[in-house]
Motif scaffolding. Structure first.
Motif, PDB file in Angstrom:
ATOM      1  N   ALA A 228      -7.432 146.345 -92.573  1.00 50.51           N
ATOM      2  CA  ALA A 228      -6.634 145.788 -91.474  1.00 50.51           C
ATOM      3  C   ALA A 228      -7.295 144.533 -90.906  1.00 50.51           C
ATOM      4  O   ALA A 228      -6.617 143.555 -90.555  1.00 50.51           O
ATOM      5  N   PHE A 229      -8.617 144.559 -90.827  1.00 49.25           N
ATOM      6  CA  PHE A 229      -9.342 143.380 -90.373  1.00 49.25           C
ATOM      7  C   PHE A 229      -9.115 142.209 -91.326  1.00 49.25           C
ATOM      8  O   PHE A 229      -8.937 141.062 -90.903  1.00 49.25           O
ATOM      9  N   MET A 230      -9.102 142.484 -92.631  1.00 49.03           N
ATOM     10  CA  MET A 230      -8.829 141.442 -93.617  1.00 49.03           C
ATOM     11  C   MET A 230      -7.440 140.854 -93.429  1.00 49.03           C
ATOM     12  O   MET A 230      -7.237 139.640 -93.554  1.00 49.03           O
ATOM     13  N   VAL A 231      -6.482 141.703 -93.151  1.00 49.15           N
ATOM     14  CA  VAL A 231      -5.112 141.232 -92.936  1.00 49.15           C
ATOM     15  C   VAL A 231      -5.059 140.295 -91.745  1.00 49.15           C
ATOM     16  O   VAL A 231      -4.402 139.237 -91.780  1.00 49.15           O
ATOM     17  N   TRP A 232      -5.748 140.660 -90.667  1.00 47.93           N
ATOM     18  CA  TRP A 232      -5.769 139.787 -89.489  1.00 47.93           C
ATOM     19  C   TRP A 232      -6.435 138.457 -89.807  1.00 47.93           C
ATOM     20  O   TRP A 232      -5.968 137.392 -89.393  1.00 47.93           O
ATOM     21  N   MET A 233      -7.534 138.500 -90.576  1.00 48.64           N
ATOM     22  CA  MET A 233      -8.213 137.262 -90.935  1.00 48.64           C
ATOM     23  C   MET A 233      -7.312 136.362 -91.789  1.00 48.64           C
ATOM     24  O   MET A 233      -7.283 135.143 -91.620  1.00 48.64           O
ATOM     25  N   ALA A 234      -6.580 136.974 -92.710  1.00 49.25           N
ATOM     26  CA  ALA A 234      -5.665 136.182 -93.534  1.00 49.25           C
ATOM     27  C   ALA A 234      -4.621 135.500 -92.658  1.00 49.25           C
ATOM     28  O   ALA A 234      -4.290 134.322 -92.855  1.00 49.25           O
ATOM     29  N   PHE A 235      -4.105 136.240 -91.679  1.00 49.75           N
ATOM     30  CA  PHE A 235      -3.142 135.630 -90.751  1.00 49.75           C
ATOM     31  C   PHE A 235      -3.776 134.487 -89.974  1.00 49.75           C
ATOM     32  O   PHE A 235      -3.143 133.437 -89.751  1.00 49.75           O
TER      33      PHE A 235
ATOM     34  N   GLY B  99      -3.607 139.584 -83.580  1.00 55.09           N
ATOM     35  CA  GLY B  99      -4.441 140.775 -83.442  1.00 55.09           C
ATOM     36  C   GLY B  99      -3.679 141.938 -82.837  1.00 55.09           C
ATOM     37  O   GLY B  99      -3.805 143.085 -83.294  1.00 55.09           O
ATOM     38  N   LEU B 100      -2.872 141.664 -81.802  1.00 52.90           N
ATOM     39  CA  LEU B 100      -2.069 142.720 -81.188  1.00 52.90           C
ATOM     40  C   LEU B 100      -1.019 143.241 -82.160  1.00 52.90           C
ATOM     41  O   LEU B 100      -0.723 144.444 -82.192  1.00 52.90           O
ATOM     42  N   ALA B 101      -0.458 142.343 -82.972  1.00 54.67           N
ATOM     43  CA  ALA B 101       0.539 142.767 -83.959  1.00 54.67           C
ATOM     44  C   ALA B 101      -0.084 143.670 -85.021  1.00 54.67           C
ATOM     45  O   ALA B 101       0.533 144.660 -85.444  1.00 54.67           O
ATOM     46  N   VAL B 102      -1.294 143.356 -85.462  1.00 59.06           N
ATOM     47  CA  VAL B 102      -1.976 144.208 -86.435  1.00 59.06           C
ATOM     48  C   VAL B 102      -2.249 145.586 -85.838  1.00 59.06           C
ATOM     49  O   VAL B 102      -2.114 146.613 -86.521  1.00 59.06           O
TER      50      VAL B 102
ATOM     51  N   ALA C  57       2.090 152.057 -86.459  1.00 57.85           N
ATOM     52  CA  ALA C  57       3.238 152.380 -87.305  1.00 57.85           C
ATOM     53  C   ALA C  57       2.796 153.008 -88.619  1.00 57.85           C
ATOM     54  O   ALA C  57       3.442 153.940 -89.131  1.00 57.85           O
ATOM     55  N   VAL C  58       1.691 152.518 -89.182  1.00 58.76           N
ATOM     56  CA  VAL C  58       1.185 153.053 -90.449  1.00 58.76           C
ATOM     57  C   VAL C  58       0.658 154.468 -90.286  1.00 58.76           C
ATOM     58  O   VAL C  58       0.762 155.292 -91.194  1.00 58.76           O
ATOM     59  N   ASN C  59       0.104 154.774 -89.105  1.00 61.78           N
ATOM     60  CA  ASN C  59      -0.500 156.080 -88.824  1.00 61.78           C
ATOM     61  C   ASN C  59      -1.724 156.296 -89.713  1.00 61.78           C
ATOM     62  O   ASN C  59      -1.641 156.950 -90.777  1.00 61.78           O
ATOM     63  N   PRO C  60      -2.886 155.753 -89.326  1.00 53.47           N
ATOM     64  CA  PRO C  60      -4.067 155.782 -90.196  1.00 53.47           C
ATOM     65  C   PRO C  60      -4.455 157.168 -90.698  1.00 53.47           C
ATOM     66  O   PRO C  60      -4.742 157.346 -91.884  1.00 53.47           O
TER      67      PRO C  60
END
Length: 488
Positions: free
Chosen positions: A360-367, A392-395, A401-404
């Motif tokens: 998830a952190f990677m996804v935020w960094m890509a954004f 960051g708030l969207a992630v 929503a994903v439910n880790p």
């Protein structure tokens, strides 16, 4: 009476009410759930109501209104999911939203602030929240000018009566208790004094009352002085030559790294196993640390370089775009490598909370890098910070929503037949959100793993809390499923 004269006494009363609610809903709750969410909702509703009553329909015109809505959304996350880690992130998000909202409720824009302005604003907001209760009580409220009629006159009379009556009640009550043992026992049961409990209630009320008072004072009563911002470049100014040297060399370095490592970046499982002294763990972790280094070093360097370019130097800005875009492209290659490494690691060893949140952190960094290209590279650096915050708030919302917990359990159950490994103790530790998946997968697990999982679930989920303030949808669903499982 002006708006401040009307608002300040009402803010004191509202803060006291919110302090009592905070003590009842949070301090004495059995856990995170409905209670804290209701308190945040009450704070937001009270703030909006007080502003509407004193400032009118158009009293709040700043961007902070949307952050109030964000605080309520993440407060609802405390009721939705039962993950302690998600709850920690929710509390952080609520604090960020309320801290920034307090400065920009009546006016002000969040969309035109620099990257360093946000932490400066948060520190500025924290200072105002800390001193706000004292300023509200001893400066904003003009106690001598309050009207001496109506409820205030009767309240003063009641208070004077109590000051006279309480000592008399203590004296005569003590004499009656000494005269009759039955009366003394009755008074002892009615007026049981628990000093520790009284201190806890008093502390909880004052703590949350002070939080509410600081927020109300900062958001609605504070003088609307200009928000502090980072200064200009001062004596720092870079031209096309410096920009070309810095970005050119960085491009060469990253290009050399990508070319040398390309067969390892996308080599797949066979290459990992065939490579000397290279395990799955080292393969995945090295990718992660590459991404951390990119995040911690490269992005701030790019932002600082753009900040140091004079606006009138078109040649320097043009060269920055020519060299900055390829550098970001190389960074995307490294990010793709990290995602590939993490995928291979998960396929072999399963998914964990650390691996999921790292992704998830990677996804935020890509954004962030995409947003960097859309704003900074196009000469709109002042829009970067608000997009980074929103991303960051969207992630975080995406994680809800994903439910880790459920995703990790589902992934590991699906991998168990191929890998032959299933950690029942870890699966049970994922929290109530994972219980529906685990209960549904019991029939697919080997008998030994199934028995161990049932035993671990029984140990971890013994008795649900009866405290409605701690109610949480994830926990309630988990206990309902486990109860039905025990009944079978």
């Amino acid at each position: 009476m002006d708006n401040t004269g009307r608002m300040a006494p009402a803010a004191v009363g509202l803060a006291l009410l919110l302090g009592i609610l905070g003590n009842l809903l949070i301090i004495h709750s059995d856990g995170m759930g409905l209670g804290p969410a209701l308190w945040v909702a009450a704070l937001v509703a009270g703030t909006m109501g007080l502003a509407r009553w004193t400032l009118g329909r158009d009293g709040l015109q700043g961007d902070g209104r949307w952050l109030l809505a964000g605080a309520v959304v993440f407060a609802a996350g405390l009721v939705w999911r039962a993950s302690p880690l998600l709850h920690s992130l929710d509390i952080l998000a609520i604090g960020l939203c309320l801290g920034l909202a307090a400065l920009t409720l009546r006016d002000g824009s969040l969309s035109r602030a620099g990257v360093l302005s946000y932490p400066l604003w948060l520190a500025f907001s924290a200072i105002h929240h800390a001193i706000g209760p004292f300023l509200l009580l001893f400066s904003d409220v003009q106690w001598k000018e309050l009207p001496k009629s109506g409820w205030s006159r009767h309240a003063g009379a009641v208070l004077r009566g109590l000051l006279i009556a309480v000592p008399l009640l203590l004296v005569f009550g003590g004499l009656f208790a000494a005269a009759d043992a039955v009366f003394a026992e009755l008074m002892g049961r009615v007026f049981t004094f628990d000093g520790e409990a009284l201190f806890e209630h008093l502390f909880g009320t004052l703590f949350f009352g002070a939080l509410a008072a600081g927020f109300l004072r900062t958001g609605l009563i504070r003088e609307r002085e200009a928000l502090p911002r980072m200064g200009g470049r001062g004596g720092i100014a870079l031209g096309a030559v410096e920009t070309g040297v810095v970005l050119g060399l960085l491009n060469l370095l990253f290009l050399a790294f990508v070319l040398v490592q390309v067969r390892y970046l996308f080599g797949g499982a066979e290459l990992v196993l065939a490579s000397a002294h290279l395990t799955y763990a080292e393969y995945a972790r090295s990718g992660f640390f590459e991404l951390v280094q990119v995040t911690v070093l490269v992005l701030p360097v790019l932002l600082a370089l753009h900040w140091a370019l004079p606006e009138e130097n078109e040649a320097a800005h043009r060269l920055y775009r020519w060299l900055g875009v390829p550098l970001v492209g190389l960074l995307f290659v490294i990010m793709a490598s990290a995602m590939q490494r993490m995928r291979l690691y998960v396929m072999e060893y399963g998914l964990t909370e650390l691996r999921l949140y790292t992704t998830a952190f990677m996804v935020w960094m890509a954004f962030l890098f995409v947003w960097f290209l859309a704003t900074v590279v196009r000469g709109q650096r002042d829009r970067f910070a608000v997009g980074a915050l929103a991303g960051g708030l969207a992630v975080l919302l995406l994680l809800h929503a994903v439910n880790p917990g459920a995703l990790i359990a589902r992934t590991n159950v699906a991998l168990a037949p191929r890998t032959g490994r299933f950690d029942a103790a870890y699966a049970a530790s994922l929290g109530p959100d994972a219980v529906p998946v685990l209960v549904g997968a019991l029939d697919t697990l080997p008998e030994a793993a199934r028995q161990e999982l049932v035993r671990e679930l029984a140990l971890r989920y013994d008795q649900p809390s009866s405290d409605w303030r701690a109610w949480n949808w994830g926990r309630a669903r988990a206990y309902r499923l486990l109860s039905s499982l025990e009944a079978e």
